[in-house]
Write an enzyme that holds these catalytic residues in place. Structure first.
Site, PDB file in Angstrom:
ATOM      1  N   ARG A  58     -76.603  85.445   6.554  1.00 47.60           N
ATOM      2  CA  ARG A  58     -76.824  86.774   7.110  1.00 47.60           C
ATOM      3  C   ARG A  58     -76.555  86.852   8.614  1.00 47.60           C
ATOM      4  NH1 ARG A  58     -80.587  87.425   9.848  1.00 47.60           N
ATOM      5  NH2 ARG A  58     -80.594  89.679   9.610  1.00 47.60           N
ATOM      6  N   ARG A  61     -78.174  73.618   5.139  1.00 48.23           N
ATOM      7  CA  ARG A  61     -77.715  74.764   5.947  1.00 48.23           C
ATOM      8  C   ARG A  61     -78.009  74.533   7.424  1.00 48.23           C
ATOM      9  NH1 ARG A  61     -79.337  80.535   3.729  1.00 48.23           N
ATOM     10  NH2 ARG A  61     -78.261  80.928   5.674  1.00 48.23           N
ATOM     11  N   LYS A 109     -77.802  75.112  15.996  1.00 48.40           N
ATOM     12  CA  LYS A 109     -77.185  76.033  15.017  1.00 48.40           C
ATOM     13  C   LYS A 109     -77.298  77.463  15.528  1.00 48.40           C
ATOM     14  CE  LYS A 109     -79.687  77.353  11.314  1.00 48.40           C
ATOM     15  NZ  LYS A 109     -79.846  78.800  11.183  1.00 48.40           N
ATOM     16  N   ASN A 110     -78.471  77.832  16.020  1.00 45.15           N
ATOM     17  CA  ASN A 110     -78.727  79.232  16.366  1.00 45.15           C
ATOM     18  C   ASN A 110     -78.156  79.645  17.719  1.00 45.15           C
ATOM     19  OD1 ASN A 110     -79.889  79.433  13.901  1.00 45.15           O
ATOM     20  ND2 ASN A 110     -81.995  79.547  14.648  1.00 45.15           N
ATOM     21  N   CYS A 112     -83.757  87.884   2.338  1.00 43.36           N
ATOM     22  CA  CYS A 112     -83.659  86.452   2.007  1.00 43.36           C
ATOM     23  C   CYS A 112     -85.085  85.974   1.724  1.00 43.36           C
ATOM     24  CB  CYS A 112     -83.016  85.675   3.156  1.00 43.36           C
ATOM     25  SG  CYS A 112     -84.074  85.579   4.597  1.00 43.36           S
ATOM     26  N   ASP A 125     -89.622  79.321  13.372  1.00 46.64           N
ATOM     27  CA  ASP A 125     -88.798  78.340  12.652  1.00 46.64           C
ATOM     28  C   ASP A 125     -89.451  76.973  12.568  1.00 46.64           C
ATOM     29  OD1 ASP A 125     -85.580  79.605  13.834  1.00 46.64           O
ATOM     30  OD2 ASP A 125     -87.009  80.328  12.336  1.00 46.64           O
ATOM     31  N   ARG A 158     -84.563  91.472   6.073  1.00 46.81           N
ATOM     32  CA  ARG A 158     -83.858  91.142   7.313  1.00 46.81           C
ATOM     33  C   ARG A 158     -83.106  92.394   7.806  1.00 46.81           C
ATOM     34  NH1 ARG A 158     -83.538  85.566   7.647  1.00 46.81           N
ATOM     35  NH2 ARG A 158     -83.255  85.882   9.883  1.00 46.81           N
TER      36      ARG A 158
HETATM   37  C1  EPZ Z   1     -82.974  84.568  14.439  1.00 42.69           C
HETATM   38  O1  EPZ Z   1     -82.876  85.426  13.326  1.00 42.69           O
HETATM   39  C2  EPZ Z   1     -82.805  83.158  13.905  1.00 42.69           C
HETATM   40  N1  EPZ Z   1     -81.509  83.014  13.252  1.00 42.69           N
HETATM   41  C3  EPZ Z   1     -83.911  82.851  12.891  1.00 42.69           C
HETATM   42  O2  EPZ Z   1     -83.767  81.475  12.510  1.00 42.69           O
HETATM   43  C4  EPZ Z   1     -85.261  83.014  13.590  1.00 42.69           C
HETATM   44  O3  EPZ Z   1     -86.284  82.798  12.645  1.00 42.69           O
HETATM   45  C5  EPZ Z   1     -85.364  84.431  14.165  1.00 42.69           C
HETATM   46  O4  EPZ Z   1     -84.266  84.674  15.062  1.00 42.69           O
HETATM   47  C6  EPZ Z   1     -86.656  84.624  14.955  1.00 42.69           C
HETATM   48  O5  EPZ Z   1     -86.730  83.716  15.993  1.00 42.69           O
HETATM   49  C7  EPZ Z   1     -80.414  82.825  14.027  1.00 42.69           C
HETATM   50  O6  EPZ Z   1     -80.480  82.809  15.242  1.00 42.69           O
HETATM   51  C8  EPZ Z   1     -79.113  82.610  13.302  1.00 42.69           C
HETATM   52  P1  EPZ Z   1     -84.856  88.597  14.628  1.00 42.69           P
HETATM   53  P2  EPZ Z   1     -82.765  87.035  13.572  1.00 42.69           P
HETATM   54  O7  EPZ Z   1     -83.878  89.715  14.642  1.00 42.69           O
HETATM   55  O8  EPZ Z   1     -82.075  87.316  14.840  1.00 42.69           O
HETATM   56  C9  EPZ Z   1     -87.299  92.191  12.762  1.00 42.69           C
HETATM   57  C10 EPZ Z   1     -83.491  79.680  11.026  1.00 42.69           C
HETATM   58  O9  EPZ Z   1     -84.318  79.163  10.259  1.00 42.69           O
HETATM   59  N2  EPZ Z   1     -86.075  92.977  12.974  1.00 42.69           N
HETATM   60  O10 EPZ Z   1     -85.279  88.005  15.932  1.00 42.69           O
HETATM   61  O11 EPZ Z   1     -82.228  87.628  12.323  1.00 42.69           O
HETATM   62  C11 EPZ Z   1     -87.126  91.113  11.713  1.00 42.69           C
HETATM   63  O12 EPZ Z   1     -87.327  91.606  10.407  1.00 42.69           O
HETATM   64  C12 EPZ Z   1     -83.422  81.192  11.132  1.00 42.69           C
HETATM   65  O13 EPZ Z   1     -82.714  79.035  11.769  1.00 42.69           O
HETATM   66  C13 EPZ Z   1     -86.112  94.346  12.766  1.00 42.69           C
HETATM   67  O14 EPZ Z   1     -87.144  94.911  12.397  1.00 42.69           O
HETATM   68  O15 EPZ Z   1     -84.298  87.430  13.703  1.00 42.69           O
HETATM   69  C14 EPZ Z   1     -88.180  90.113  12.119  1.00 42.69           C
HETATM   70  O16 EPZ Z   1     -89.417  90.537  11.609  1.00 42.69           O
HETATM   71  C15 EPZ Z   1     -84.319  81.894  10.143  1.00 42.69           C
HETATM   72  N3  EPZ Z   1     -84.974  95.066  12.965  1.00 42.69           N
HETATM   73  C16 EPZ Z   1     -88.204  90.215  13.648  1.00 42.69           C
HETATM   74  O17 EPZ Z   1     -87.624  91.487  13.955  1.00 42.69           O
HETATM   75  C17 EPZ Z   1     -83.801  94.471  13.375  1.00 42.69           C
HETATM   76  O18 EPZ Z   1     -82.797  95.179  13.568  1.00 42.69           O
HETATM   77  C18 EPZ Z   1     -87.417  89.127  14.371  1.00 42.69           C
HETATM   78  O19 EPZ Z   1     -86.152  89.068  13.790  1.00 42.69           O
HETATM   79  C19 EPZ Z   1     -83.783  93.084  13.584  1.00 42.69           C
HETATM   80  C20 EPZ Z   1     -84.932  92.353  13.386  1.00 42.69           C
END
Ligand code: EPZ
Length: 438
Positions: free
Chosen positions: A106, A414, A22-23, A130, A322, A135
């Site tokens: 999102r 999902r 998915k990701n 969420c 995850d 996020r």
């Molecule tokens: C991706 O989300 C995945 N989703 C998430 O999987 C996964 O948990 C996450 O990466 C971490 O591995 C998809 O790929 C669709 P991040 P993403 O930006 O990219 C902070 C699932 O269950 N951050 O790597 O949104 C954020 O708050 C989902 O399949 C900022 O501070 O996650 C978090 O603490 C859930 N500023 C950390 O970084 C930003 O601009 C990592 O988030 C962006 C993120």
């Protein structure tokens, strides 16, 4: 809203094939917007999140079609055939990601980079938070600004403009929680059509980002340093459509591996890449679970006595956030105390209260949970709250004594395709019922 009724305890055995990731699929679907013409993706799973994203891409003006090649009766592992998804990005009428879609999924924000690079302007609703926490997308916007975009917020929408195109830059994309997966995706996709060289330092190294980079190069992009925290992208004038197969879903694979372990069963998990899951395999083996490479996957055998272990989630190649909830369900009946520390989404503990309803003994201490192992879990009515917490409750329900009712199973749809059918084929006793409490 559908409900699962899960009878336990059961012991799983047999073979299950893992679906496409998915990701990986979501950012790669977004990348198709960079190239005018018709692209075909192979292995994109049939999931609610994918359907929402298809809807979004279609309303940009890019027709999306799905078909399963080799369609026919499901084979032994329930696979009908390689699902195909085509996206015709010949023209983009309307580079806008509306709130009513983005709020449902999102990850839709990953149209920002490709549409900014292709169209010079894009409007996307801010995703909002969420169940697993805030996020933010500040790092996404920081990277796009450094590529020359003018970005402002209006009525909950991000408006990004680059009428004269984007210009390569050296960008540090690390945040307070380390790298950002979709932030790296957005900036990398935008940089493929920027003038000159872009360096992304502190880039995400997740296999899904590697898959996206490989797909972009197959489209004519020039990305190097793939798989490392420093990506170098030399901009090109245009990209061309592609036919591309997405990687297997390592989180789905890990979920099935925990299903074998938590039920004390033995399962051949096919179509998965252990090289993408070394941290996960390391923890399973330390818990006492056997994981042996076999064909295009592995055989996972549970054991009566589970050893307690400590888990800390980190950006790849660390332990994936995850799979944190699923491993907490497994450790709930380990022979001793474990500590689970969540370093990516400190609030990602919606499953703790629900597992405690099933007689687990979990105590939250800030961004950590102390897991005091208990002899067994007891079935109870519980509430799904987010995708991976729901998966943890399904796993716990299969191991618990009695019938566990899980409400709001749309969360699990999902990210897992027909999960109850595939687990039942391994010996689970799960029925999906319409209705249930809201
Ligand atoms: C991706 O989300 C995945 N989703 C998430 O999987 C996964 O948990 C996450 O990466 C971490 O591995 C998809 O790929 C669709 P991040 P993403 O930006 O990219 C902070 C699932 O269950 N951050 O790597 O949104 C954020 O708050 C989902 O399949 C900022 O501070 O996650 C978090 O603490 C859930 N500023 C950390 O970084 C930003 O601009 C990592 O988030 C962006 C993120």
């Amino acid at each position: 809203m559908d409900v699962f009724q899960i009878e336990g305890p059961v012991r799983l055995s047999g073979h299950v094939d893992v679906n496409g990731s998915k990701n990986a699929s979501l950012p790669i679907m977004a990348a198709m917007l960079l190239a005018p013409g018709r692209s075909t993706l192979i292995g994109v799973p049939h999931l609610a999140d994918i359907s929402v994203f298809q809807e979004l891409i279609a309303q940009l003006g890019c027709p999306v079609e799905r078909q399963a090649d080799g369609a026919g009766t499901p084979n032994a592992t329930g696979r009908v055939g390689e699902p195909l998804l085509t996206i015709d990005a010949t023209k983009i009428d309307n580079p806008v990601g509306p709130y009513d879609i983005v709020r449902k999924m999102r990850a839709s924000v990953c149209i920002l980079g490709p549409l900014l690079a292709r169209c010079g302007r894009v409007e996307v609703s801010m995703p909002g938070g969420c169940a697993i926490g805030d996020r933010p997308i500040d790092l996404h916007l920081l990277g796009l600004r450094q590529l020359g975009a003018q970005i402002h917020l209006k009525s909950g929408y991000v408006i990004a403009e680059a009428p004269k195109g984007l210009k390569g830059a050296s960008i540090f994309l690390g945040g307070p929680f380390g790298s950002t997966v979709l932030g790296t995706a957005n900036v990398m996709m935008a940089a493929t059509l920027a003038k000159g060289r872009t360096i992304i330092e502190s880039a995400a190294c997740e296999p899904e980002i590697t898959d996206l980079a490989n797909c972009l190069n197959a489209m004519g992009a020039r990305v190097s340093g793939i798989g490392s925290p420093r990506l170098t992208i030399d901009g090109v004038s245009h990209l061309h459509p592609v036919q591309y197969r997405v990687i297997p879903d390592r989180i789905e694979a890990g979920t099935f591996m925990v299903a074998a372990a938590i039920t004390g069963g033995q399962v051949h998990v096919g179509h998965c890449r252990l090289d993408d899951m070394m941290a996960v395999v390391d923890r399973l083996r330390n818990i006492g679970v056997s994981v042996e490479s076999n064909g295009d996957g592995c055989v996972v055998a549970g054991t009566r006595r589970l050893e307690p272990v400590d888990i800390t989630t980190q950006p790849y190649p660390g332990f994936p956030t995850d799979l944190q909830a699923q491993f907490m369900a497994l450790l709930a009946t380990a022979d001793g105390n474990s500590i689970v520390v969540e370093k990516i989404f400190p609030d990602r503990f919606m499953h703790v209260a629900e597992l405690n309803r099933m007689a687990a003994n979990l105590r939250k201490e800030g961004a950590a949970v102390i897991v005091a192992g208990v002899k067994k879990l007891i079935a109870a009515p519980v509430m799904a709250s987010d995708l991976r917490a729901s998966a943890a409750l399904v796993l716990a329900g299969m191991a618990a004594e009695g019938i566990t009712t899980i409400n709001r199973v749309y969360h699990i749809d999902r990210g897992y395709e027909r999960i109850e059918e595939r687990l039942n084929r391994l010996g689970a006793k799960i029925t999906r019922e319409e209705g249930g409490t809201v």
